[in-house]
Scaffold this active site. Structure first.
Site, PDB file in Angstrom:
ATOM      1  N   TYR A 142       0.884  -1.161   0.000  1.00 46.19           N
ATOM      2  CA  TYR A 142       0.000   0.000   0.000  1.00 46.19           C
ATOM      3  C   TYR A 142       0.926   1.216   0.000  1.00 46.19           C
ATOM      4  O   TYR A 142       1.396   1.643   1.050  1.00 46.19           O
ATOM      5  CB  TYR A 142      -0.905  -0.049   1.231  1.00 46.19           C
ATOM      6  CG  TYR A 142      -1.770   1.170   1.432  1.00 46.19           C
ATOM      7  CD1 TYR A 142      -2.362   1.812   0.350  1.00 46.19           C
ATOM      8  CD2 TYR A 142      -2.023   1.674   2.700  1.00 46.19           C
ATOM      9  CE1 TYR A 142      -3.162   2.927   0.536  1.00 46.19           C
ATOM     10  CE2 TYR A 142      -2.830   2.780   2.899  1.00 46.19           C
ATOM     11  CZ  TYR A 142      -3.394   3.406   1.801  1.00 46.19           C
ATOM     12  OH  TYR A 142      -4.176   4.518   1.987  1.00 46.19           O
ATOM     13  N   ASP A 183      -2.021  -1.094  -4.101  1.00 44.23           N
ATOM     14  CA  ASP A 183      -2.387   0.294  -4.385  1.00 44.23           C
ATOM     15  C   ASP A 183      -1.087   1.081  -4.466  1.00 44.23           C
ATOM     16  O   ASP A 183      -0.447   1.330  -3.456  1.00 44.23           O
ATOM     17  CB  ASP A 183      -3.282   0.819  -3.260  1.00 44.23           C
ATOM     18  CG  ASP A 183      -3.654   2.279  -3.436  1.00 44.23           C
ATOM     19  OD1 ASP A 183      -3.152   2.915  -4.387  1.00 44.23           O
ATOM     20  OD2 ASP A 183      -4.450   2.777  -2.620  1.00 44.23           O
ATOM     21  N   HIS A 308     -12.038   1.797  -4.117  1.00 43.61           N
ATOM     22  CA  HIS A 308     -11.239   1.115  -5.136  1.00 43.61           C
ATOM     23  C   HIS A 308     -11.970  -0.152  -5.560  1.00 43.61           C
ATOM     24  O   HIS A 308     -12.773  -0.689  -4.796  1.00 43.61           O
ATOM     25  CB  HIS A 308      -9.884   0.671  -4.581  1.00 43.61           C
ATOM     26  CG  HIS A 308      -8.958   1.792  -4.211  1.00 43.61           C
ATOM     27  ND1 HIS A 308      -7.769   2.014  -4.855  1.00 43.61           N
ATOM     28  CD2 HIS A 308      -9.045   2.732  -3.249  1.00 43.61           C
ATOM     29  CE1 HIS A 308      -7.154   3.051  -4.305  1.00 43.61           C
ATOM     30  NE2 HIS A 308      -7.910   3.508  -3.321  1.00 43.61           N
TER      31      HIS A 308
END
Ligand code: ZN
Length: 547
Positions: A142, A183, A308
């Site tokens: 992330y 991400d 998302h």
């Protein structure tokens, strides 16, 4: 094998429980980001899920912040698992190792980069399509978001990228295959974002520059139309292809020119309804792996529950489960390892809470009903008592997280649509035009420069009180409202003749705190008649959102 990545925006907000969510994603390895679970908030239904073994990384700072987790189906049990990129968080056997050259980082910096729970690495045994036994290392990340208001976070983000690259390349060079997924928080090409801000300077973005050298430079990539190996390449282009990095963006490998392929949308503006987003979630793989073993790489925009959507890759290789879970597996955490131990663990925690944080016992007891209603998704088994105690403790520590608007709103598309399109729009519009007692509203002089551009910096407020059903149903109320100079209905937008929504500028600057009306529809491309029109009005006098 199937591998999935999803920024889930809070794993504990999962509507039907973690197992159902994981099963519905249908992956052998499922990598989640932004779990918003820190060690203090980890509960058993999240940590120990039947049919899976899981590996978490927690933020050491703020409670309920950041966090990643990798769930492996029992057929994908890894050989090794490790938290963080630097190796500093690992003090157990069963680590992945291969830390690469981190000379350029001080130990303090490495600690800082691993402090926010942004990486979990698992290593798996695979059988390739040529029946070779090899290892596959999966780096679930992330990556930090660069807050434009905080320059130090820009640096942090770039340093995180550099550490990620150092580690990923070290693992790849030591042999075996590598997947980096998660991400990444940067859209790569112009084709990967609905709003390339200033296309002239698009390539100057430092995150994008990093991606350019991290990923294999493929012929034609600069225009966002890389070849998937079908077009003939000149010797020069082939040589050029040797430059750049070691990893391929698997989605673009299979779908080099697909437009409107996004994975993230701004929630505040309802931009998902018009697919006005960006692609910042990726599955990168080393070149040989993507070219030889990947069958496809897709986005799953139909899956809701976060700002998302998940991304997924299908690979030809088969996984071989390790006989035993590595030491990082959450099932070995003391509080989940056995019932007796678990109970004592709870008592210790409650005790610490009451003494350190001065939580009065009465408060804990009175919050029980609310807590149960909020958190009791699965019936407490034989551990009922202990669970109740633990829940009380968690609720008190997680209040900050609970105020987030995103998690409070229903996340389904249908409900979002309802939110943005008032059912009685026509009535309200008619009313708004008839009412002559509206407060004086100045027309904005320079709409374009004053409308906050990064729309996430703006919060949605309740419509002005004049638009609430109570007022519409009772003419008498209108009379009193006129007499008492209460708030008037919102103006209607030019594009749709529908009542506007009231918003407040949250962005720091001269306009901070000022209110304005905009079209209530979701944001979208200007060519889309169903999307927000450009109607904009500053409010001259503050409108109270509460009566
Ligand atoms: Zn409109």
């Amino acid at each position: 094998m199937k591998i999935v990545s999803w920024n889930i925006n809070g794993i504990r907000a999962t509507r039907n429980g973690v197992k159902e969510m994981l099963d519905s994603l249908d992956g052998d390895i499922i990598c989640l980001q932004e779990t918003k679970v820190t060690r203090d908030l980890l509960d058993e239904p999240t940590a120990v899920v039947e049919g899976y073994n899981s590996y978490f990384s927690f933020s050491r700072g703020r409670s309920g912040y950041s966090g990643v987790a990798t769930f492996c189906r029992d057929n994908a049990t890894p050989l090794a698992a490790e938290e963080g990129l630097s190796g500093l968080l690992t003090n157990h056997t069963g680590a992945v190792c291969c830390y690469g050259d981190t000379e350029e980082f001080s130990e303090e910096e490495l600690q800082g980069l691993d402090n926010e729970g942004r990486a979990v690495i698992t290593r798996h045994k695979i059988i390739t399509r040529e029946e070779q036994e090899e290892t596959l290392t999966v780096i679930n990340v992330y990556c930090p978001r660069a807050d434009p208001e905080k320059p130090e976070r820009k640096t942090y983000k770039l340093r995180f990228y550099h550490l990620l690259q150092a580690r990923a390349e070290a693992i790849l060079r030591s042999g075996g295959h590598v997947i980096i997924l998660g991400d990444v928080n940067t859209s790569h090409r112009i084709i990967d974002t609905c709003d390339p801000k200033d296309p002239e300077f698009f390539e100057d973005n430092p995150g994008r520059k990093w991606l350019n050298q991290f990923l294999v430079h493929r012929n034609g990539d600069a225009t966002g139309s890389g070849s998937a190996g079908k077009e003939e390449e000149s010797p020069l282009a082939a040589a050029e292809e040797q430059t750049g990095g070691l990893f391929l963006d698997s989605f673009r490998f299979f779908h080099p020119t697909q437009q409107n392929a996004f994975t993230c949308w701004c929630t505040n503006t309802g931009a998902r309804l018009t697919n006005y987003g960006s692609r910042i979630d990726y599955i990168f793989g080393d070149r040989a792996l993507v070219e030889n073993e990947f069958e496809d790489s897709v986005l799953m925009p139909e899956v809701e529950g976060s700002d998302h959507c998940p991304v997924k890759a299908n690979l030809r290789c088969r996984l071989v489960a390790a006989p035993k879970c590595p030491a990082l597996c959450t099932k070995y955490l003391p509080e989940f390892a056995g019932k007796q131990q678990k109970l004592s663990q709870f008592l210790v925690k409650i005790d610490r809470m009451t003494s350190n944080h001065l939580v009065a016992e009465e408060k804990l007891q009175s919050s029980q009903n609310t807590t149960e209603a909020l958190e009791n998704r699965s019936p407490a088994g034989d551990m009922g008592q202990a669970k109740v105690q633990r829940k009380q403790w968690r609720t008190d520590t997680s209040k900050k997280g609970a105020k987030r608007q995103k998690t409070d709103l229903p996340s389904g598309q249908a409900s979002l649509l309802g939110f943005f399109k008032p059912a009685n729009a026509k009535d309200q519009a008619a009313k708004a035009t008839v009412n002559k007692n509206s407060p004086k509203i100045e027309q904005c002089q320079d709409t374009k420069s004053k409308v906050p551009n990064g729309n996430c910096a703006v919060t949605l407020e309740e419509p002005a009180a004049g638009g609430t059903p109570e007022f519409q149903a009772k003419p008498q109320a209108d009379f009193w409202k006129t007499l008492l100079k209460g708030p008037a209905p919102p103006p209607v937008c030019k594009g749709h003749s529908e009542p506007c929504v009231l918003r407040t500028v949250k962005k720091e600057g001269p306009n901070c705190g000022k209110q304005f009306y905009v079209c209530a529809r979701p944001e979208g491309f200007s060519s889309n008649p169903d999307a927000r029109c450009n109607f904009f009005l500053w409010v001259s006098k503050k409108v109270s959102s509460s009566r």
